[in-house]
Design a protein around this motif. Sequence first.
Motif, PDB file in Angstrom:
ATOM      1  N   ARG A 157      11.964  -5.403  -9.776  1.00 35.17           N
ATOM      2  CA  ARG A 157      13.081  -4.514  -9.473  1.00 35.17           C
ATOM      3  C   ARG A 157      13.446  -4.512  -7.997  1.00 35.17           C
ATOM      4  O   ARG A 157      14.503  -4.039  -7.607  1.00 35.17           O
ATOM      5  CB  ARG A 157      12.717  -3.085  -9.913  1.00 35.17           C
ATOM      6  CG  ARG A 157      12.778  -2.898 -11.426  1.00 35.17           C
ATOM      7  CD  ARG A 157      11.839  -1.807 -11.892  1.00 35.17           C
ATOM      8  NE  ARG A 157      12.199  -0.479 -11.496  1.00 35.17           N
ATOM      9  CZ  ARG A 157      12.874   0.388 -12.251  1.00 35.17           C
ATOM     10  NH1 ARG A 157      13.283   0.035 -13.442  1.00 35.17           N
ATOM     11  NH2 ARG A 157      13.144   1.596 -11.816  1.00 35.17           N
ATOM     12  N   LYS A 158      12.550  -5.074  -7.187  1.00 32.60           N
ATOM     13  CA  LYS A 158      12.850  -5.099  -5.746  1.00 32.60           C
ATOM     14  C   LYS A 158      14.096  -5.930  -5.483  1.00 32.60           C
ATOM     15  O   LYS A 158      14.245  -7.032  -5.944  1.00 32.60           O
ATOM     16  CB  LYS A 158      11.661  -5.678  -4.967  1.00 32.60           C
ATOM     17  CG  LYS A 158      10.508  -4.706  -4.824  1.00 32.60           C
ATOM     18  CD  LYS A 158       9.402  -5.310  -3.963  1.00 32.60           C
ATOM     19  CE  LYS A 158       8.132  -4.475  -3.995  1.00 32.60           C
ATOM     20  NZ  LYS A 158       8.241  -3.190  -3.296  1.00 32.60           N
ATOM     21  N   GLY A 159      14.990  -5.347  -4.755  1.00 35.46           N
ATOM     22  CA  GLY A 159      16.208  -6.050  -4.421  1.00 35.46           C
ATOM     23  C   GLY A 159      17.275  -5.941  -5.496  1.00 35.46           C
ATOM     24  O   GLY A 159      18.443  -6.226  -5.230  1.00 35.46           O
ATOM     25  N   VAL A 160      16.896  -5.513  -6.681  1.00 32.08           N
ATOM     26  CA  VAL A 160      17.839  -5.449  -7.779  1.00 32.08           C
ATOM     27  C   VAL A 160      18.452  -4.055  -7.918  1.00 32.08           C
ATOM     28  O   VAL A 160      19.610  -3.913  -8.299  1.00 32.08           O
ATOM     29  CB  VAL A 160      17.139  -5.862  -9.093  1.00 32.08           C
ATOM     30  CG1 VAL A 160      17.982  -5.495 -10.297  1.00 32.08           C
ATOM     31  CG2 VAL A 160      16.854  -7.342  -9.063  1.00 32.08           C
ATOM     32  N   LEU A 161      17.686  -3.050  -7.565  1.00 32.47           N
ATOM     33  CA  LEU A 161      18.192  -1.690  -7.713  1.00 32.47           C
ATOM     34  C   LEU A 161      19.416  -1.464  -6.834  1.00 32.47           C
ATOM     35  O   LEU A 161      20.364  -0.778  -7.233  1.00 32.47           O
ATOM     36  CB  LEU A 161      17.097  -0.680  -7.384  1.00 32.47           C
ATOM     37  CG  LEU A 161      15.981  -0.576  -8.420  1.00 32.47           C
ATOM     38  CD1 LEU A 161      15.018   0.539  -8.027  1.00 32.47           C
ATOM     39  CD2 LEU A 161      16.546  -0.318  -9.799  1.00 32.47           C
ATOM     40  N   GLU A 162      19.401  -2.010  -5.636  1.00 33.10           N
ATOM     41  CA  GLU A 162      20.564  -1.796  -4.765  1.00 33.10           C
ATOM     42  C   GLU A 162      21.806  -2.455  -5.353  1.00 33.10           C
ATOM     43  O   GLU A 162      22.910  -1.900  -5.230  1.00 33.10           O
ATOM     44  CB  GLU A 162      20.290  -2.277  -3.340  1.00 33.10           C
ATOM     45  CG  GLU A 162      20.210  -3.767  -3.117  1.00 33.10           C
ATOM     46  CD  GLU A 162      20.031  -4.104  -1.635  1.00 33.10           C
ATOM     47  OE1 GLU A 162      19.819  -5.286  -1.325  1.00 33.10           O
ATOM     48  OE2 GLU A 162      20.101  -3.183  -0.794  1.00 33.10           O
ATOM     49  N   LEU A 163      21.629  -3.595  -6.010  1.00 33.60           N
ATOM     50  CA  LEU A 163      22.760  -4.238  -6.691  1.00 33.60           C
ATOM     51  C   LEU A 163      23.337  -3.293  -7.752  1.00 33.60           C
ATOM     52  O   LEU A 163      24.554  -3.123  -7.867  1.00 33.60           O
ATOM     53  CB  LEU A 163      22.280  -5.544  -7.325  1.00 33.60           C
ATOM     54  CG  LEU A 163      23.181  -6.182  -8.377  1.00 33.60           C
ATOM     55  CD1 LEU A 163      24.527  -6.536  -7.781  1.00 33.60           C
ATOM     56  CD2 LEU A 163      22.518  -7.428  -8.955  1.00 33.60           C
ATOM     57  N   CYS A 164      22.468  -2.677  -8.516  1.00 34.34           N
ATOM     58  CA  CYS A 164      22.910  -1.792  -9.584  1.00 34.34           C
ATOM     59  C   CYS A 164      23.601  -0.542  -9.053  1.00 34.34           C
ATOM     60  O   CYS A 164      24.606  -0.088  -9.595  1.00 34.34           O
ATOM     61  CB  CYS A 164      21.725  -1.401 -10.456  1.00 34.34           C
ATOM     62  SG  CYS A 164      21.023  -2.804 -11.297  1.00 34.34           S
ATOM     63  N   ILE A 165      23.031  -0.002  -7.996  1.00 36.80           N
ATOM     64  CA  ILE A 165      23.618   1.214  -7.440  1.00 36.80           C
ATOM     65  C   ILE A 165      24.989   0.924  -6.850  1.00 36.80           C
ATOM     66  O   ILE A 165      25.949   1.687  -7.041  1.00 36.80           O
ATOM     67  CB  ILE A 165      22.662   1.814  -6.378  1.00 36.80           C
ATOM     68  CG1 ILE A 165      21.442   2.404  -7.095  1.00 36.80           C
ATOM     69  CG2 ILE A 165      23.367   2.865  -5.546  1.00 36.80           C
ATOM     70  CD1 ILE A 165      20.298   2.743  -6.195  1.00 36.80           C
ATOM     71  N   LEU A 166      25.098  -0.180  -6.136  1.00 39.07           N
ATOM     72  CA  LEU A 166      26.404  -0.529  -5.573  1.00 39.07           C
ATOM     73  C   LEU A 166      27.405  -0.808  -6.703  1.00 39.07           C
ATOM     74  O   LEU A 166      28.589  -0.458  -6.605  1.00 39.07           O
ATOM     75  CB  LEU A 166      26.277  -1.759  -4.659  1.00 39.07           C
ATOM     76  CG  LEU A 166      25.426  -1.556  -3.396  1.00 39.07           C
ATOM     77  CD1 LEU A 166      25.388  -2.832  -2.561  1.00 39.07           C
ATOM     78  CD2 LEU A 166      25.950  -0.406  -2.555  1.00 39.07           C
ATOM     79  N   SER A 167      26.932  -1.396  -7.785  1.00 43.79           N
ATOM     80  CA  SER A 167      27.817  -1.649  -8.924  1.00 43.79           C
ATOM     81  C   SER A 167      28.323  -0.341  -9.530  1.00 43.79           C
ATOM     82  O   SER A 167      29.511  -0.196  -9.842  1.00 43.79           O
ATOM     83  CB  SER A 167      27.086  -2.455 -10.009  1.00 43.79           C
ATOM     84  OG  SER A 167      26.776  -3.747  -9.555  1.00 43.79           O
TER      85      SER A 167
END
Lengths: 125, 125
Positions: free
Chosen positions: A24-34
């Motif tokens: 999940r590292k690095g992926v959560l920020e992608l999801c939140i920005l989405s």
Amino acid sequence: MENAENTDKSQGVADKAGAQAQMRKGVLELCILSILSQGDAYPTEIIEKLRGTKLVVVEGTLYPLLTRLKNTGLLGYKWVESTSGPPRKYYKLTEIGMQYLKDLQQSWAELVEAVNKTIEQGKNI
Amino acid sequence: MENAENTDKSQGVADKAGAQAQMRKGVLELCILSILSQGDAYPTEIIEKLRGTKLVVVEGTLYPLLTRLKNTGLLGYKWVESTSGPPRKYYKLTEIGMQYLKDLQQSWAELVEAVNKTIEQGKNI
DNA sequence: ACAGGTACTATGCAATACATGGTACTAAAA
DNA sequence: TTTTAGTACCATGTATTGCATAGTACCTGT
């Protein structure tokens, strides 16, 4: 040198939950920005949307991440009075954040393709 | 409370390469175990196979990771003399490693689905 | 004996998910 | 007026892994 097999089990444990946290590292920020590209939201709404797509995140993870994203200029925020509790911090994507989100989406798509190709080759043999 | 927007840019930089490195956390071990499920290999072969699927990994990353996987019992190894250089360390999946690989594959598939659903919702609005 | 190519090892840094403990605001109840 | 419950937010430290850097060792060819 003598040919020998061995597996030293003295260090660390293969832990599925730990591996999931690493993925999940690095992926959560992608999801939140989405999510924020869909419209402004405050943390509880973000948590609910993430839960809806099976990305369960707790507040102890989300608040520091939102702060980090704000501090790197990807997000802005505004306070909104609430009619039933304390005021809420509504986050929104900045122009920089929108550009960065595109970068992340491309990076993610490339990673997924590369990893899936690697895995598929393993399954075919 | 006064409603105001602000983006504090005093801490950290949104860095695409850094984000890509973060996204790879927890994923490289999945790929390496997948490659070794196809057959034993030594590090240079693993690097070549990863390069073939666009997952470029350097030795400074791979060797410590292989050691870690060995130490957690997921991999075993044997030395094989080489006809043109120093002896090579061939790695193989252990029984534990095969089971763990399945866990990782499932975790990865679930993560990919969850993230893609989150991203898609953002694109549709 | 030395150089080049190949293979491997050790170590420390940077970044992020997450847990834990905490404060503050608002409305309702006592 | 005070207390309680619910809600919202914040600060900080830990654990883990990708990666860079510096190094050693083996084998072949000169």
